[in-house]
Design a protein around this motif. Structure first.
Motif, mmCIF file in Angstrom:
data_model
loop_
_atom_site.group_PDB
_atom_site.id
_atom_site.type_symbol
_atom_site.label_atom_id
_atom_site.label_comp_id
_atom_site.label_asym_id
_atom_site.label_seq_id
_atom_site.Cartn_x
_atom_site.Cartn_y
_atom_site.Cartn_z
ATOM 1 N N TYR A 198 87.978 74.012 134.833
ATOM 2 C CA TYR A 198 87.320 74.928 135.743
ATOM 3 C C TYR A 198 87.337 76.354 135.198
ATOM 4 O O TYR A 198 88.326 76.796 134.603
ATOM 5 C CB TYR A 198 88.011 74.918 137.109
ATOM 6 N N ASN A 199 86.265 77.064 135.438
ATOM 7 C CA ASN A 199 86.261 78.498 135.241
ATOM 8 C C ASN A 199 86.998 79.132 136.421
ATOM 9 O O ASN A 199 86.819 78.712 137.571
ATOM 10 C CB ASN A 199 84.823 79.020 135.186
ATOM 11 N N MET A 200 87.836 80.149 136.145
ATOM 12 C CA MET A 200 88.698 80.717 137.181
ATOM 13 C C MET A 200 88.549 82.230 137.219
ATOM 14 O O MET A 200 88.259 82.856 136.199
ATOM 15 C CB MET A 200 90.166 80.382 136.894
ATOM 16 N N ALA A 201 88.815 82.793 138.389
ATOM 17 C CA ALA A 201 88.670 84.245 138.516
ATOM 18 C C ALA A 201 89.501 84.779 139.670
ATOM 19 O O ALA A 201 89.904 84.035 140.565
ATOM 20 C CB ALA A 201 87.206 84.614 138.727
ATOM 21 N N TRP A 202 89.731 86.065 139.616
ATOM 22 C CA TRP A 202 90.327 86.819 140.718
ATOM 23 C C TRP A 202 89.294 87.810 141.248
ATOM 24 O O TRP A 202 88.629 88.504 140.468
ATOM 25 C CB TRP A 202 91.557 87.589 140.259
ATOM 26 N N PHE A 203 89.198 87.859 142.562
ATOM 27 C CA PHE A 203 88.335 88.810 143.234
ATOM 28 C C PHE A 203 89.180 89.609 144.227
ATOM 29 O O PHE A 203 90.296 89.200 144.582
ATOM 30 C CB PHE A 203 87.224 88.079 144.004
ATOM 31 N N ARG A 204 88.629 90.697 144.702
ATOM 32 C CA ARG A 204 89.283 91.441 145.763
ATOM 33 C C ARG A 204 88.215 91.967 146.721
ATOM 34 O O ARG A 204 87.061 92.132 146.350
ATOM 35 C CB ARG A 204 90.122 92.595 145.212
ATOM 36 N N GLN A 205 88.664 92.201 147.938
ATOM 37 C CA GLN A 205 87.723 92.668 148.955
ATOM 38 C C GLN A 205 88.408 93.635 149.907
ATOM 39 O O GLN A 205 89.484 93.327 150.440
ATOM 40 C CB GLN A 205 87.151 91.487 149.745
ATOM 41 N N HIS A 206 87.755 94.761 150.096
ATOM 42 C CA HIS A 206 88.216 95.758 151.058
ATOM 43 C C HIS A 206 87.403 95.575 152.325
ATOM 44 O O HIS A 206 86.207 95.251 152.244
ATOM 45 C CB HIS A 206 88.008 97.157 150.488
ATOM 46 N N PRO A 207 87.989 95.754 153.483
ATOM 47 C CA PRO A 207 87.238 95.582 154.725
ATOM 48 C C PRO A 207 85.941 96.384 154.729
ATOM 49 O O PRO A 207 85.942 97.572 154.398
ATOM 50 C CB PRO A 207 88.205 96.087 155.797
ATOM 51 N N GLY A 208 84.851 95.716 155.046
ATOM 52 C CA GLY A 208 83.566 96.380 155.112
ATOM 53 C C GLY A 208 82.841 96.496 153.792
ATOM 54 O O GLY A 208 81.731 97.019 153.738
ATOM 55 N N LYS A 209 83.463 95.973 152.720
ATOM 56 C CA LYS A 209 82.830 96.048 151.408
ATOM 57 C C LYS A 209 82.616 94.653 150.842
ATOM 58 O O LYS A 209 83.218 93.681 151.303
ATOM 59 C CB LYS A 209 83.686 96.878 150.458
ATOM 60 N N GLU A 210 81.774 94.564 149.828
ATOM 61 C CA GLU A 210 81.517 93.281 149.187
ATOM 62 C C GLU A 210 82.707 92.857 148.326
ATOM 63 O O GLU A 210 83.470 93.688 147.843
ATOM 64 C CB GLU A 210 80.264 93.375 148.316
ATOM 65 N N ARG A 211 82.829 91.547 148.155
ATOM 66 C CA ARG A 211 83.881 91.019 147.302
ATOM 67 C C ARG A 211 83.581 91.421 145.857
ATOM 68 O O ARG A 211 82.460 91.282 145.373
ATOM 69 C CB ARG A 211 83.947 89.502 147.464
ATOM 70 N N GLU A 212 84.615 91.892 145.155
ATOM 71 C CA GLU A 212 84.450 92.427 143.796
ATOM 72 C C GLU A 212 85.208 91.576 142.791
ATOM 73 O O GLU A 212 86.393 91.277 142.997
ATOM 74 C CB GLU A 212 84.994 93.859 143.772
ATOM 75 N N GLY A 213 84.550 91.225 141.700
ATOM 76 C CA GLY A 213 85.229 90.491 140.633
ATOM 77 C C GLY A 213 86.188 91.394 139.891
ATOM 78 O O GLY A 213 85.805 92.506 139.495
ATOM 79 N N VAL A 214 87.403 90.926 139.691
ATOM 80 C CA VAL A 214 88.441 91.723 139.034
ATOM 81 C C VAL A 214 88.687 91.230 137.610
ATOM 82 O O VAL A 214 88.709 92.015 136.669
ATOM 83 C CB VAL A 214 89.748 91.658 139.844
ATOM 84 N N ALA A 215 88.884 89.919 137.467
ATOM 85 C CA ALA A 215 89.166 89.336 136.161
ATOM 86 C C ALA A 215 88.787 87.867 136.200
ATOM 87 O O ALA A 215 88.845 87.232 137.261
ATOM 88 C CB ALA A 215 90.640 89.483 135.803
ATOM 89 N N CYS A 216 88.396 87.326 135.057
ATOM 90 C CA CYS A 216 88.003 85.929 135.016
ATOM 91 C C CYS A 216 88.362 85.326 133.664
ATOM 92 O O CYS A 216 88.501 86.037 132.667
ATOM 93 C CB CYS A 216 86.516 85.778 135.296
ATOM 94 N N ILE A 217 88.506 83.998 133.679
ATOM 95 C CA ILE A 217 88.811 83.270 132.458
ATOM 96 C C ILE A 217 87.998 81.988 132.460
ATOM 97 O O ILE A 217 87.976 81.249 133.440
ATOM 98 C CB ILE A 217 90.333 83.012 132.351
ATOM 99 N N THR A 218 87.321 81.737 131.354
ATOM 100 C CA THR A 218 86.463 80.558 131.284
ATOM 101 C C THR A 218 87.253 79.359 130.770
ATOM 102 O O THR A 218 88.397 79.477 130.322
ATOM 103 C CB THR A 218 85.282 80.805 130.345
ATOM 104 N N THR A 219 86.621 78.195 130.820
ATOM 105 C CA THR A 219 87.268 76.987 130.330
ATOM 106 C C THR A 219 87.558 77.074 128.836
ATOM 107 O O THR A 219 88.441 76.384 128.333
ATOM 108 C CB THR A 219 86.400 75.761 130.608
#
Length: 122
Positions: A32-53
């Motif tokens: 699986y491709n994997m990632a970390w996202f973060r989200q602040h209330p009222g804002k869109e989810r933001e990609g922080v870091a990712c790692i591919t297969t």
């Protein structure tokens, strides 16, 4: 299907560090491709870091040099080491996974965890 459970969030002062973990269960985690996202209330989810297969890694510009994503296939766990945390990074952090190709930091992943809260005080 993959089930993702995040842990490691908490409260830290600005400049401090936390390590988030994402425990994965289910068939095919290693492919699986994997990632970390973060989200602040009222804002869109933001990609922080990712790692591919294939082991390719990408970071959002805002975290380069401070955050490190890693994956332990033996433990079926994804990590995010966060250093020099800033008050504006006071967000809910989510782990994501997808067996198919996705744009690494885009909100296109099929599977998501419930999130873990990170609180950074100034």
């Amino acid at each position: 299907q993959v089930r993702l459970v995040e842990s490691g969030g908490g409260s830290v002062q600005a400049g401090g560090s936390l390590r988030l973990s994402c425990a994965a269960s289910g068939y095919g985690y290693r492919s699986y491709n994997m990632a970390w996202f973060r989200q602040h209330p009222g804002k869109e989810r933001e990609g922080v870091a990712c790692i591919t297969t294939f082991g390719g890694i990408s970071y959002a510009d805002s975290v380069k040099g401070r955050f490190t994503i890693s994956k332990d296939n033996a433990k079926n766990t994804l990590y995010l080491q966060m250093n020099s945390l800033k008050p504006e990074e006071n967000d809910m952090y989510y782990c994501a996974a997808d067996p198919a190709w996705v744009r690494c930091l885009r909100n296109e992943y099929e599977y998501w965890g419930q999130g873990t809260q990170v609180t950074v005080s100034s």
